[in-house]
Design a protein around this motif. Structure first.
Motif, PDB file in Angstrom:
ATOM      1  N   SER A  85      39.659  -4.961  17.390  1.00 44.40           N
ATOM      2  CA  SER A  85      38.531  -4.165  16.876  1.00 44.40           C
ATOM      3  C   SER A  85      39.059  -3.157  15.861  1.00 44.40           C
ATOM      4  CB  SER A  85      37.811  -3.431  18.008  1.00 44.40           C
ATOM      5  OG  SER A  85      38.693  -2.547  18.660  1.00 44.40           O
ATOM      6  N   ASP A  86      38.347  -3.146  14.702  1.00 45.65           N
ATOM      7  CA  ASP A  86      38.706  -2.196  13.647  1.00 45.65           C
ATOM      8  C   ASP A  86      37.747  -1.005  13.717  1.00 45.65           C
ATOM      9  OD1 ASP A  86      39.695  -0.918  11.502  1.00 45.65           O
ATOM     10  OD2 ASP A  86      39.111  -2.431   9.999  1.00 45.65           O
ATOM     11  N   PRO A  87      38.198   0.201  13.961  1.00 46.71           N
ATOM     12  CA  PRO A  87      37.267   1.345  14.079  1.00 46.71           C
ATOM     13  C   PRO A  87      36.558   1.665  12.777  1.00 46.71           C
ATOM     14  CG  PRO A  87      39.556   2.070  14.145  1.00 46.71           C
ATOM     15  CD  PRO A  87      39.579   0.587  14.217  1.00 46.71           C
ATOM     16  N   VAL A  88      37.181   1.420  11.635  1.00 50.59           N
ATOM     17  CA  VAL A  88      36.523   1.683  10.355  1.00 50.59           C
ATOM     18  C   VAL A  88      35.352   0.742  10.147  1.00 50.59           C
ATOM     19  CG1 VAL A  88      36.861   1.819   7.870  1.00 50.59           C
ATOM     20  CG2 VAL A  88      38.684   2.564   9.411  1.00 50.59           C
ATOM     21  N   GLN A  89      35.583  -0.536  10.484  1.00 49.69           N
ATOM     22  CA  GLN A  89      34.520  -1.520  10.332  1.00 49.69           C
ATOM     23  C   GLN A  89      33.375  -1.240  11.297  1.00 49.69           C
ATOM     24  OE1 GLN A  89      35.859  -5.502  10.947  1.00 49.69           O
ATOM     25  NE2 GLN A  89      34.006  -6.448  10.114  1.00 49.69           N
ATOM     26  N   ARG A 120      31.173   1.496   9.832  1.00 48.16           N
ATOM     27  CA  ARG A 120      30.348   1.009   8.729  1.00 48.16           C
ATOM     28  C   ARG A 120      29.140   0.231   9.243  1.00 48.16           C
ATOM     29  NH1 ARG A 120      35.179  -1.201   4.681  1.00 48.16           N
ATOM     30  NH2 ARG A 120      35.960   0.883   4.077  1.00 48.16           N
ATOM     31  N   ARG A 121      29.365  -0.620  10.255  1.00 48.40           N
ATOM     32  CA  ARG A 121      28.261  -1.374  10.832  1.00 48.40           C
ATOM     33  C   ARG A 121      27.218  -0.434  11.465  1.00 48.40           C
ATOM     34  NH1 ARG A 121      31.492  -6.333  13.911  1.00 48.40           N
ATOM     35  NH2 ARG A 121      32.239  -7.360  11.989  1.00 48.40           N
ATOM     36  N   TYR A 122      27.693   0.641  12.083  1.00 47.96           N
ATOM     37  CA  TYR A 122      26.750   1.576  12.707  1.00 47.96           C
ATOM     38  C   TYR A 122      25.915   2.294  11.646  1.00 47.96           C
ATOM     39  CZ  TYR A 122      25.063   5.595  15.319  1.00 47.96           C
ATOM     40  OH  TYR A 122      24.257   6.564  15.884  1.00 47.96           O
ATOM     41  N   GLU A 170      21.771   2.095  11.202  1.00 47.35           N
ATOM     42  CA  GLU A 170      20.953   3.292  11.193  1.00 47.35           C
ATOM     43  C   GLU A 170      20.171   3.433   9.893  1.00 47.35           C
ATOM     44  OE1 GLU A 170      20.378   5.487  13.571  1.00 47.35           O
ATOM     45  OE2 GLU A 170      21.631   4.363  14.981  1.00 47.35           O
ATOM     46  N   SER A 171      20.727   2.935   8.771  1.00 48.90           N
ATOM     47  CA  SER A 171      20.033   3.045   7.494  1.00 48.90           C
ATOM     48  C   SER A 171      18.825   2.114   7.417  1.00 48.90           C
ATOM     49  CB  SER A 171      20.995   2.750   6.343  1.00 48.90           C
ATOM     50  OG  SER A 171      21.466   1.405   6.430  1.00 48.90           O
ATOM     51  N   LYS A 172      18.804   1.004   8.172  1.00 48.24           N
ATOM     52  CA  LYS A 172      17.668   0.101   8.186  1.00 48.24           C
ATOM     53  C   LYS A 172      16.452   0.718   8.867  1.00 48.24           C
ATOM     54  CE  LYS A 172      20.443  -4.127   8.097  1.00 48.24           C
ATOM     55  NZ  LYS A 172      20.804  -5.379   8.826  1.00 48.24           N
ATOM     56  N   LYS A 173      16.660   1.750   9.658  1.00 51.28           N
ATOM     57  CA  LYS A 173      15.553   2.403  10.339  1.00 51.28           C
ATOM     58  C   LYS A 173      14.764   3.315   9.403  1.00 51.28           C
ATOM     59  CE  LYS A 173      17.943   2.421  14.792  1.00 51.28           C
ATOM     60  NZ  LYS A 173      18.440   3.279  15.908  1.00 51.28           N
ATOM     61  N   ASN A 174      15.305   3.685   8.238  1.00 50.32           N
ATOM     62  CA  ASN A 174      14.613   4.558   7.295  1.00 50.32           C
ATOM     63  C   ASN A 174      13.419   3.845   6.699  1.00 50.32           C
ATOM     64  OD1 ASN A 174      16.601   6.480   7.751  1.00 50.32           O
ATOM     65  ND2 ASN A 174      17.862   5.773   6.038  1.00 50.32           N
ATOM     66  N   LEU A 175      12.259   4.504   6.633  1.00 47.44           N
ATOM     67  CA  LEU A 175      11.037   3.929   6.103  1.00 47.44           C
ATOM     68  C   LEU A 175      10.975   4.041   4.597  1.00 47.44           C
ATOM     69  CD1 LEU A 175       8.490   5.266   8.741  1.00 47.44           C
ATOM     70  CD2 LEU A 175       9.655   3.054   8.699  1.00 47.44           C
ATOM     71  N   GLY A 176      11.589   5.003   4.018  1.00 53.89           N
ATOM     72  CA  GLY A 176      11.544   5.205   2.580  1.00 53.89           C
ATOM     73  C   GLY A 176      12.902   5.602   2.043  1.00 53.89           C
ATOM     74  N   LYS A 177      12.829   6.286   0.899  1.00 51.73           N
ATOM     75  CA  LYS A 177      14.067   6.741   0.291  1.00 51.73           C
ATOM     76  C   LYS A 177      14.646   7.924   1.063  1.00 51.73           C
ATOM     77  CE  LYS A 177      12.782   5.262  -4.378  1.00 51.73           C
ATOM     78  NZ  LYS A 177      12.589   5.701  -5.787  1.00 51.73           N
TER      79      LYS A 177
END
Length: 310
Positions: free
Chosen positions: A75-79, A82-84, A88-95
């Protein structure tokens, strides 16, 4: 065995007496004896010495690095971070939310920079258009006010001057006397007197007595008290007044008056009185500080002298 009781071996509880292992051994002196004799005989284990901690495998027991878990997933902690963030960014409804700019500071007096609505015409300092000012007409003229306080000056008031009335001397006393006489004239009789008690007091005087007083008793004559005993004075001590003697002081005999002869003043051959010479007189003495200043500061070096202050 002892004559009475159990022996020591029976009391301890052993089956047989223990043997002695040091019987017949040679005596070994403890003086200059080595601490470990086996360490100086035969071959010994030779270690490789201490090793410092490093990235090599030399400081470990195994020749190569052995993993604790075999076959576990890498497991790569950096990767993972980034996945997390992507999830979390997909949950944003707008800009992304961008905050507004900070408060704007006013720039000088009369400036509307930084305000919400700008300037308002109602608060404008410009004056409104007015009609031409027409001054009112002049008032009617009257005589100027008369100067003065009014005391001792005539015709200074608004109304008519009050007429003068004479003021008699002691008018109050004369008026009071006339009122008293009018009051007496209106009286029709004397003061009212009550005749029910013709006596001097309302009640009988309990201390009044018509009988004559008895003669005054004379006090018996007082007996004179004898003076107290006073001892005689103590004996007087003999002194310059001769108060302690039995006989009185002898009378003073008159001594003839003899004029003393004046002694001649000792003079020298020139007939002058000898006066001894006067002693040494004091003279002014210069202090040490003044003397040092005078010596160190003179006419030649007063411009370049460096004085020391204490």
């Amino acid at each position: 065995m002892p004559a009475e009781g159990k022996s020591d071996m029976e009391r301890i509880g052993l089956f047989s007496e223990m043997g002695y292992t040091t019987i017949g051994d040679k005596y070994v002196s403890h003086y200059m004896r080595p601490f470990n004799e086996a360490a100086s005989k035969n071959r010994q284990m030779l270690p490789g010495g201490t090793k410092t901690l490093s990235a090599l495998q030399a400081g470990y027991f195994e020749p190569q690095f052995m993993r604790i878990f075999d076959g576990e997933a890498y497991s790569d902690p950096v990767q993972l971070r980034r996945r997390y963030r992507l999830a979390e960014s997909k949950k944003n409804l707008g800009k992304a939310f961008l905050p507004s700019n900070g408060d704007k500071l006013p720039c000088g007096l009369g400036s509307y920079y930084g305000t919400i609505g700008g300037s308002y015409a109602y608060f404008s300092p410009q004056l409104k258009a007015r009609e031409r000012y027409i001054p009112p007409g002049k008032n009617f003229y009257t005589n100027p006010g008369k100067k003065g306080t009014g005391y001792g000056y005539a015709n200074l008031t608004i109304g008519e001057q009050f007429p003068h009335e004479p003021d008699g001397y002691e008018v109050e006393r004369i008026n009071a006397k006339k009122a008293q006489e009018e009051h007496k004239r209106l009286l029709k009789g004397g003061p009212f007197k009550l005749n029910l008690y013709p006596q001097e007091y309302f009640d009988v005087n309990p201390y009044f007595n018509d009988k004559p007083l008895p003669p005054v008793k004379k006090a018996p004559p007082e007996k004179p008290i004898a003076p107290p005993f006073k001892p005689s004075s103590p004996a007087k001590k003999s002194g310059g007044m001769k108060g302690g003697t039995f006989d009185p002081y002898p009378s003073h005999s008159a001594d003839p008056y003899v004029i003393k002869k004046s002694e001649a003043v000792t003079t020298n051959k020139e007939r002058k009185i000898f006066h001894p010479p006067a002693g040494p007189k004091s003279r002014p003495v210069t202090s040490i500080i003044t003397l040092n200043v005078t010596r160190s500061l003179n006419v030649k070096n007063y411009k370049t002298a460096q004085l020391t202050s204490y």
